[in-house]
Structures are given as structure tokens and as C-alpha cells.
Design a protein around this motif. Sequence first.
Motif, PDB file in Angstrom:
ATOM      1  N   GLN A 203       0.721  -1.234   0.076  1.00  0.00           N
ATOM      2  CA  GLN A 203       0.188   0.156  -0.064  1.00  0.00           C
ATOM      3  C   GLN A 203       0.816   1.268   0.033  1.00  0.00           C
ATOM      4  O   GLN A 203       0.419   2.238  -0.793  1.00  0.00           O
ATOM      5  CB  GLN A 203      -0.909   0.102   1.097  1.00  0.00           C
ATOM      6  CG  GLN A 203      -2.035   1.058   1.227  1.00  0.00           C
ATOM      7  CD  GLN A 203      -1.600   2.349   1.737  1.00  0.00           C
ATOM      8  OE1 GLN A 203      -0.724   2.536   2.695  1.00  0.00           O
ATOM      9  NE2 GLN A 203      -2.271   3.449   1.270  1.00  0.00           N
ATOM     10  N   PHE A 210       0.970   5.716  -7.765  1.00  0.00           N
ATOM     11  CA  PHE A 210      -0.240   5.878  -8.522  1.00  0.00           C
ATOM     12  C   PHE A 210      -0.333   7.283  -8.567  1.00  0.00           C
ATOM     13  O   PHE A 210      -0.251   8.171  -7.337  1.00  0.00           O
ATOM     14  CB  PHE A 210      -1.434   5.199  -7.978  1.00  0.00           C
ATOM     15  CG  PHE A 210      -1.481   3.779  -8.125  1.00  0.00           C
ATOM     16  CD1 PHE A 210      -0.616   3.254  -8.937  1.00  0.00           C
ATOM     17  CD2 PHE A 210      -2.489   2.966  -7.512  1.00  0.00           C
ATOM     18  CE1 PHE A 210      -0.637   1.883  -9.088  1.00  0.00           C
ATOM     19  CE2 PHE A 210      -2.597   1.604  -8.018  1.00  0.00           C
ATOM     20  CZ  PHE A 210      -1.684   1.082  -8.630  1.00  0.00           C
ATOM     21  N   TYR A 215      -5.386   8.698 -11.789  1.00  0.00           N
ATOM     22  CA  TYR A 215      -6.566   7.726 -11.380  1.00  0.00           C
ATOM     23  C   TYR A 215      -7.095   8.060 -10.236  1.00  0.00           C
ATOM     24  O   TYR A 215      -6.770   7.505  -9.069  1.00  0.00           O
ATOM     25  CB  TYR A 215      -5.573   6.407 -11.285  1.00  0.00           C
ATOM     26  CG  TYR A 215      -4.519   5.934 -12.158  1.00  0.00           C
ATOM     27  CD1 TYR A 215      -5.058   5.371 -13.373  1.00  0.00           C
ATOM     28  CD2 TYR A 215      -3.367   6.165 -12.202  1.00  0.00           C
ATOM     29  CE1 TYR A 215      -4.487   5.103 -14.351  1.00  0.00           C
ATOM     30  CE2 TYR A 215      -2.349   5.580 -13.206  1.00  0.00           C
ATOM     31  CZ  TYR A 215      -3.045   5.113 -14.318  1.00  0.00           C
ATOM     32  OH  TYR A 215      -2.240   4.774 -15.119  1.00  0.00           O
ATOM     33  N   ARG A 217     -10.237   7.838  -8.814  1.00  0.00           N
ATOM     34  CA  ARG A 217     -10.943   6.989  -8.191  1.00  0.00           C
ATOM     35  C   ARG A 217     -10.263   5.699  -7.751  1.00  0.00           C
ATOM     36  O   ARG A 217     -10.644   5.476  -6.666  1.00  0.00           O
ATOM     37  CB  ARG A 217     -12.275   6.581  -9.200  1.00  0.00           C
ATOM     38  CG  ARG A 217     -13.034   7.728  -9.789  1.00  0.00           C
ATOM     39  CD  ARG A 217     -13.861   7.327 -10.800  1.00  0.00           C
ATOM     40  NE  ARG A 217     -14.728   8.360 -11.592  1.00  0.00           N
ATOM     41  CZ  ARG A 217     -14.136   9.172 -12.369  1.00  0.00           C
ATOM     42  NH1 ARG A 217     -12.911   9.021 -12.777  1.00  0.00           N
ATOM     43  NH2 ARG A 217     -14.852  10.257 -12.984  1.00  0.00           N
ATOM     44  N   ALA A 218      -9.583   5.615  -8.495  1.00  0.00           N
ATOM     45  CA  ALA A 218      -8.554   3.930  -8.235  1.00  0.00           C
ATOM     46  C   ALA A 218      -7.815   4.514  -6.760  1.00  0.00           C
ATOM     47  O   ALA A 218      -7.814   3.582  -5.997  1.00  0.00           O
ATOM     48  CB  ALA A 218      -7.733   3.602  -9.216  1.00  0.00           C
ATOM     49  N   VAL A 219      -7.337   5.592  -6.857  1.00  0.00           N
ATOM     50  CA  VAL A 219      -6.463   5.889  -5.649  1.00  0.00           C
ATOM     51  C   VAL A 219      -7.413   6.129  -4.348  1.00  0.00           C
ATOM     52  O   VAL A 219      -7.280   5.670  -3.389  1.00  0.00           O
ATOM     53  CB  VAL A 219      -5.525   7.195  -5.863  1.00  0.00           C
ATOM     54  CG1 VAL A 219      -4.966   7.787  -4.551  1.00  0.00           C
ATOM     55  CG2 VAL A 219      -4.611   6.834  -6.795  1.00  0.00           C
ATOM     56  N   ARG A 220      -8.411   7.023  -4.585  1.00  0.00           N
ATOM     57  CA  ARG A 220      -9.199   7.292  -3.440  1.00  0.00           C
ATOM     58  C   ARG A 220     -10.090   6.302  -2.908  1.00  0.00           C
ATOM     59  O   ARG A 220     -10.093   5.758  -2.014  1.00  0.00           O
ATOM     60  CB  ARG A 220     -10.265   8.244  -3.805  1.00  0.00           C
ATOM     61  CG  ARG A 220     -11.065   8.876  -2.682  1.00  0.00           C
ATOM     62  CD  ARG A 220     -12.109   9.873  -2.946  1.00  0.00           C
ATOM     63  NE  ARG A 220     -13.310   9.093  -3.723  1.00  0.00           N
ATOM     64  CZ  ARG A 220     -13.631   9.309  -5.047  1.00  0.00           C
ATOM     65  NH1 ARG A 220     -12.847   9.913  -5.914  1.00  0.00           N
ATOM     66  NH2 ARG A 220     -14.782   8.729  -5.435  1.00  0.00           N
ATOM     67  N   GLY A 222      -9.772   2.744  -3.860  1.00  0.00           N
ATOM     68  CA  GLY A 222      -8.788   1.613  -3.575  1.00  0.00           C
ATOM     69  C   GLY A 222      -8.164   1.816  -1.997  1.00  0.00           C
ATOM     70  O   GLY A 222      -8.268   1.041  -1.233  1.00  0.00           O
ATOM     71  N   ALA A 232      -6.770  -5.879  -0.253  1.00  0.00           N
ATOM     72  CA  ALA A 232      -7.243  -5.360  -1.401  1.00  0.00           C
ATOM     73  C   ALA A 232      -8.459  -6.224  -1.699  1.00  0.00           C
ATOM     74  O   ALA A 232      -9.463  -5.666  -2.247  1.00  0.00           O
ATOM     75  CB  ALA A 232      -6.256  -5.818  -2.719  1.00  0.00           C
ATOM     76  N   TRP A 233      -8.714  -7.398  -0.940  1.00  0.00           N
ATOM     77  CA  TRP A 233      -9.877  -8.040  -0.944  1.00  0.00           C
ATOM     78  C   TRP A 233     -10.520  -8.838   0.260  1.00  0.00           C
ATOM     79  O   TRP A 233      -9.237  -9.412   0.784  1.00  0.00           O
ATOM     80  CB  TRP A 233      -9.935  -9.102  -2.212  1.00  0.00           C
ATOM     81  CG  TRP A 233     -11.241  -9.649  -2.514  1.00  0.00           C
ATOM     82  CD1 TRP A 233     -12.037  -9.417  -3.404  1.00  0.00           C
ATOM     83  CD2 TRP A 233     -11.325 -11.130  -2.240  1.00  0.00           C
ATOM     84  NE1 TRP A 233     -13.224 -10.396  -3.302  1.00  0.00           N
ATOM     85  CE2 TRP A 233     -12.784 -11.476  -2.577  1.00  0.00           C
ATOM     86  CE3 TRP A 233     -10.863 -12.138  -1.321  1.00  0.00           C
ATOM     87  CZ2 TRP A 233     -13.429 -12.752  -2.527  1.00  0.00           C
ATOM     88  CZ3 TRP A 233     -11.501 -13.295  -1.302  1.00  0.00           C
ATOM     89  CH2 TRP A 233     -12.636 -13.587  -1.787  1.00  0.00           C
TER      90      TRP A 233
END
Length: 259
Positions: A203, A210, A215, A217-220, A222, A232-233
Motif C-alpha cells: 500500500q 499511483f 487515477y 477514483r482508483a487511488v481514493r 482503493g 485489497a480483497w
Amino acid sequence: MTAHTGSGEPSRTLALLWGEPGADGAAPRRKGPVRSVTVAQVVDAALALADAEGLAAVTMRAVAERVGISAMSVYTYVPGKPELLDLMVDARYARMARAPWAGETWRERLTAVALANRALLTEHPWLTEVAALSRPPLGPGVLAKYEHELAALDDTGLSDVDTDAALIFVLGFVQAHCRAAHDAARVGTDSALSDAEWWAANQPLLAQAFDPQTYPRAVRIGAAAGAAQGSAWSADRAWEFGLARTLDGLAALIGDGGG
């Protein structure tokens, strides 16, 4: 390539599932020496191998050795591995607990169905590799399971076709989730890092690499999801969210918001 249920010769498979083994799992009477084991013992040996070592360990030779007969003799009980897989899956389904439904709402009943199937696939992960929803082994275990789970949708007002589709919808979610969970567990075992440890190590690096302008949306999102889950999952988070949304979708079709 791993075989799936329903890939054996139909008439021979159905004879084994319904006719030849008999109520006690014994082989049919025939001329010649008395058989030393039963079809049920052959199936139990295969189940033990699959549970202990995975599906790859289930070979006709290994099953024969486990029950104490010759490799060629095992084919006089079960004609081949495709038919054996059907017998294995049907046996596992037959042994599932099935308490009668009594007063629960349809949503509570389907939640119980989902949890029972998740428990089965978690305890016996090889089932996710072979149990094809499109070609189930048509044996007594499968039919008892199907009858019980269809009853969870009684009094919903759905047509027969939609009742079947609704059940498959739920079971499909469970199967996909369990496959993902098994894959995640294997990755953790192979890498010697838990998901939480992997996320903790990566992380900070991802945050540097990143570009939030490129990116956003991906940064915020994620980062928020990773912080909330510690990885991550998350299997548990994915299960809770996915099952709830699956049942919400059925509630829109049934029209009573939850039974």
C-alpha cells in the motif's frame, strides 16, 4: 484438464447412482468370486483422497490402493473417473444436513441455503472444480438437495421456471465466491504472505506510484477499501455484500422486500 460432473457415460452413471449399488452401497450380484469391497467404499476412499490431498490425488489406482484391491479391479466397481466424480459429488450432497423449513421468511431460508453451500464448498474445496450447475449428477443426493432448496422459495409467487432460476442465481453466487476465496487462500499459501501482510507491504508503494490526478477514483476508493478491509480483497466482506445484493435482486422480483 479437470473433468466436471455429467461427463461420464449417462446410463452407466445413473445405474450406479440409483440401481447397482443398492440401499447399502453393495455391488450387484453377479457370477464369479464375491467382491471384497462395495461401491460405497470405493466412493468413500475417493472422497477421503480429495479432502486430504485435492482432486489431483484422486486416481483410479490411488483409490484402488486405498480400499485394498488391484488397480484393474476398481474398474469392475466404477467404469472410470468421470463416473466416480459424479458419485463423489452426489455422496457429498446426500450427507448435507436438511432440517425442515419452519416459519422462516424466504430471505431467511435462502440465506440458510447459501450458508450451507458455502460451508460445504469451504470444507471440500475440490467441489468447486467439478460440481457443474449445468450438468449435476442426477442421483439421490442431488435430488434431495434440490428438493430441499426449492422449498426455500415456497410461497414467493414465482413461477416454476423462475423458482429454478432464482435458486441457480443464489447457488451461482455461492460457487463463484467460494472459487475466489479458494484462489485467494492458495495465493496466500504460495507466497507465504497473508492478504493483510501483502497489503501492508504494497500500500505505501502504491500510494507513491499511483498519480491521483490520472487515477482519482482508483487511488481514493482503493485506499478507502483497503483501509476498511485490511487488504485489497476481503472474503467475508465480499460474501456479506454479495449475498445481500443477490437477495435484494430477488426481492425486487418477488415484490415483498424480504419475505
